[in-house]
Enzyme design. Structure first.
Site, mmCIF file in Angstrom:
data_model
loop_
_atom_site.group_PDB
_atom_site.id
_atom_site.type_symbol
_atom_site.label_atom_id
_atom_site.label_comp_id
_atom_site.label_asym_id
_atom_site.label_seq_id
_atom_site.Cartn_x
_atom_site.Cartn_y
_atom_site.Cartn_z
ATOM 1 N N GLU A 115 -5.081 2.944 6.641
ATOM 2 C CA GLU A 115 -4.816 2.839 5.200
ATOM 3 C C GLU A 115 -5.437 4.028 4.446
ATOM 4 O OE1 GLU A 115 -5.603 -1.141 3.656
ATOM 5 O OE2 GLU A 115 -6.277 -0.236 1.797
ATOM 6 N N ARG A 123 0.837 -1.214 0.000
ATOM 7 C CA ARG A 123 0.000 0.000 0.000
ATOM 8 C C ARG A 123 0.869 1.261 0.000
ATOM 9 N NH1 ARG A 123 -2.456 -3.671 -0.944
ATOM 10 N NH2 ARG A 123 -4.266 -4.564 0.098
ATOM 11 N N SER A 176 -11.280 -1.346 3.690
ATOM 12 C CA SER A 176 -10.520 -1.628 4.916
ATOM 13 C C SER A 176 -9.911 -0.346 5.474
ATOM 14 C CB SER A 176 -9.405 -2.632 4.628
ATOM 15 O OG SER A 176 -9.983 -3.868 4.315
HETATM 16 C C1 LIG Z 1 -16.039 -1.456 -0.722
HETATM 17 C C2 LIG Z 1 -14.568 -1.136 -0.876
HETATM 18 C C3 LIG Z 1 -13.659 -2.177 -1.056
HETATM 19 C C4 LIG Z 1 -12.290 -1.897 -1.209
HETATM 20 N N1 LIG Z 1 -11.426 -2.944 -1.392
HETATM 21 C C5 LIG Z 1 -10.098 -2.680 -1.544
HETATM 22 C C6 LIG Z 1 -9.162 -3.759 -1.735
HETATM 23 O O1 LIG Z 1 -9.517 -4.929 -1.787
HETATM 24 N N2 LIG Z 1 -7.856 -3.438 -1.861
HETATM 25 C C7 LIG Z 1 -7.410 -2.151 -1.831
HETATM 26 O O2 LIG Z 1 -6.197 -1.928 -1.970
HETATM 27 N N3 LIG Z 1 -8.268 -1.118 -1.637
HETATM 28 C C8 LIG Z 1 -9.585 -1.349 -1.498
HETATM 29 N N4 LIG Z 1 -10.464 -0.303 -1.300
HETATM 30 C C9 LIG Z 1 -9.954 1.065 -1.177
HETATM 31 C C10 LIG Z 1 -9.966 1.859 -2.516
HETATM 32 O O3 LIG Z 1 -10.952 1.388 -3.378
HETATM 33 C C11 LIG Z 1 -8.636 1.786 -3.224
HETATM 34 O O4 LIG Z 1 -7.616 2.209 -2.395
HETATM 35 C C12 LIG Z 1 -8.657 2.638 -4.516
HETATM 36 O O5 LIG Z 1 -7.555 2.288 -5.294
HETATM 37 C C13 LIG Z 1 -8.665 4.130 -4.242
HETATM 38 O O6 LIG Z 1 -8.839 4.809 -5.477
HETATM 39 P P1 LIG Z 1 -9.675 6.156 -5.591
HETATM 40 O O7 LIG Z 1 -9.607 6.615 -6.996
HETATM 41 O O8 LIG Z 1 -11.021 5.975 -5.025
HETATM 42 O O9 LIG Z 1 -8.807 7.108 -4.676
HETATM 43 P P2 LIG Z 1 -9.360 8.319 -3.734
HETATM 44 O O10 LIG Z 1 -10.072 7.736 -2.577
HETATM 45 O O11 LIG Z 1 -10.069 9.340 -4.542
HETATM 46 O O12 LIG Z 1 -7.981 8.928 -3.238
HETATM 47 C C14 LIG Z 1 -7.123 8.188 -2.403
HETATM 48 C C15 LIG Z 1 -5.761 8.867 -2.429
HETATM 49 O O13 LIG Z 1 -5.215 8.737 -3.752
HETATM 50 C C16 LIG Z 1 -4.912 10.026 -4.275
HETATM 51 N N5 LIG Z 1 -5.159 10.027 -5.721
HETATM 52 C C17 LIG Z 1 -6.302 9.704 -6.388
HETATM 53 N N6 LIG Z 1 -6.104 9.873 -7.716
HETATM 54 C C18 LIG Z 1 -4.826 10.305 -7.860
HETATM 55 C C19 LIG Z 1 -4.026 10.681 -8.981
HETATM 56 N N7 LIG Z 1 -4.491 10.659 -10.223
HETATM 57 N N8 LIG Z 1 -2.760 11.091 -8.758
HETATM 58 C C20 LIG Z 1 -2.253 11.129 -7.503
HETATM 59 N N9 LIG Z 1 -2.941 10.798 -6.404
HETATM 60 C C21 LIG Z 1 -4.220 10.396 -6.596
HETATM 61 C C22 LIG Z 1 -5.827 11.001 -3.536
HETATM 62 O O14 LIG Z 1 -5.299 12.306 -3.566
HETATM 63 C C23 LIG Z 1 -5.832 10.372 -2.151
HETATM 64 O O15 LIG Z 1 -4.683 10.759 -1.445
HETATM 65 C C24 LIG Z 1 -11.837 -0.565 -1.166
HETATM 66 C C25 LIG Z 1 -12.770 0.484 -0.981
HETATM 67 C C26 LIG Z 1 -14.117 0.197 -0.850
HETATM 68 C C27 LIG Z 1 -15.084 1.335 -0.679
#
Ligand SMILES: Cc1cc2nc3c(=O)[nH]c(=O)nc-3n(C[C@H](O)[C@H](O)[C@H](O)COP(=O)(O)OP(=O)(O)OC[C@H]3O[C@@H](n4cnc5c(N)ncnc54)[C@H](O)[C@@H]3O)c2cc1C
Length: 307
Positions: A302, A160, A210
């Protein structure tokens, strides 16, 4: 480029909590993104890039800077590579890979959010991690507005972890490298991973997945490790699931205001409908305190807290 003011961020997050962004820009070209960065420099305010909002807790006070949401969503497959812009939902890349019989992304079936969010946090599940399939990542430095393309080895990936968690950069484009596979096998693995999530994760309430990282076994004293010996899993290396630790601490179902430790998956906090970010943050602190007292384990959050 339209700059909006005082935009509520709650609808942009899967937790559905949080205050307003002072300024908000939806950038639909790279030029607009650079314009937004320059605007923030002029006004001497911070920039926050929003992906799918699925790994975020936005504080109730919101963000006193500029939130940028990219609206550039092109992607394509060429031989065994996938070229994608960072704002594309990760699920669309999983689908494209399956459609083109490209293997290597099946583990990601059911992970919400964008490609950019997945690369930044090296999202992973079922033994796979985003880093396994990254070939190159292109990003723009928020301070200098300069663009850089890095190879996978230069991205500082870990559990992560990536260099993008520490550098002030916006990921704009990613190239994934996959292998040729059997279409039916790929689709079947993706579906079974989605099914597994539907059965074991709480989907009836808003959450951000998580909350805590799983805990490497070396971070747990041998005296305490015996509680968890049966639960150690090697994904991506020997760890004790945070869900198990929280359950053993007796916190399943524990509630602060409208936020609750999900009884279905104890590493999820759910918004029971009326939670504010303060409830979630207070619950996180309570979990950390109880786990530290009971097992001398320091849980690490996380999710990213926007404040
Ligand atoms: C139901 C559920 C299940 C999940 N299961 C998992 C799993 O199995 N494994 C896992 O690892 N995660 C899981 N997650 C967490 C999440 O989905 C992941 O971490 C996902 O990759 C986050 O992406 P996002 O675009 O939503 O990021 P955001 O939540 O929008 O942002 C998270 C961080 O990333 C940064 N960010 C976003 N886009 C960019 C970009 N283009 N450039 C630089 N920084 C950026 C943001 O500034 C912030 O700091 C889960 C979440 C939910 C709600």
């Amino acid at each position: 480029m339209i700059v909006q003011e005082n935009v509520s961020l709650a609808p942009f997050t899967t937790f559905r909590v949080g205050g307003d962004a002072r300024y908000f820009v939806s950038a639909s070209t790279e030029e607009e993104l650079i314009q937004a960065i320059k605007l923030a420099q002029e006004r001497k305010i911070e920039v926050f890039v929003l992906g799918g909002g699925s790994n975020l807790i936005v504080s109730d006070n919101g963000f006193d800077g500029l939130v940028v949401k990219m609206d550039v969503k092109q992607y394509r497959a060429e031989k065994t590579d996938i070229f994608t812009q960072a704002a594309v939902p990760f699920a669309q890349i999983v689908n494209l890979a399956a459609e083109k019989s490209l293997a290597g992304l099946e583990w990601a079936g059911g992970i919400p959010g964008t490609v950019g969010g997945a690369v930044r946090g090296n999202a992973g599940a079922f033994g796979g991690e985003t880093k396994d399939i990254v070939k190159t990542v292109t990003s723009i430095d928020i301070k200098t507005a300069k663009k850089v393309t890095r190879k996978k080895e230069e991205c500082g990936f870990g559990y992560r972890e990536s260099i993008f968690k520490h550098n002030n950069e916006i990921i704009t484009e990613v190239v994934f490298s996959l292998t040729t596979g059997n279409k039916e096998d790929i689709i079947s693995k993706v579906r079974s991973n989605i099914q597994y999530r539907l059965e074991r994760h709480p989907h009836d309430f808003p959450s951000a997945g998580s909350v805590f990282k799983n805990v490497p076994v070396e971070n747990i004293s041998s005296a305490k490790l015996r509680y968890f010996q049966e639960s150690v899993k090697t994904d991506p290396f020997p760890v004790v699931p945070a869900a198990k630790i929280i359950a053993e601490a007796g916190l399943s179902g524990y509630r602060v205001g409208g936020a609750q430790v999900s009884p279905k998956h104890t590493n999820y906090i759910i918004n029971c409908g009326n939670a504010v970010a303060g409830d979630i943050l207070e619950l996180i602190e309570h979990i950390k305190k109880v786990v530290k007292e009971k097992f001398d384990i320091e849980l690490q959050v996380e999710q990213y807290v926007v404040k």
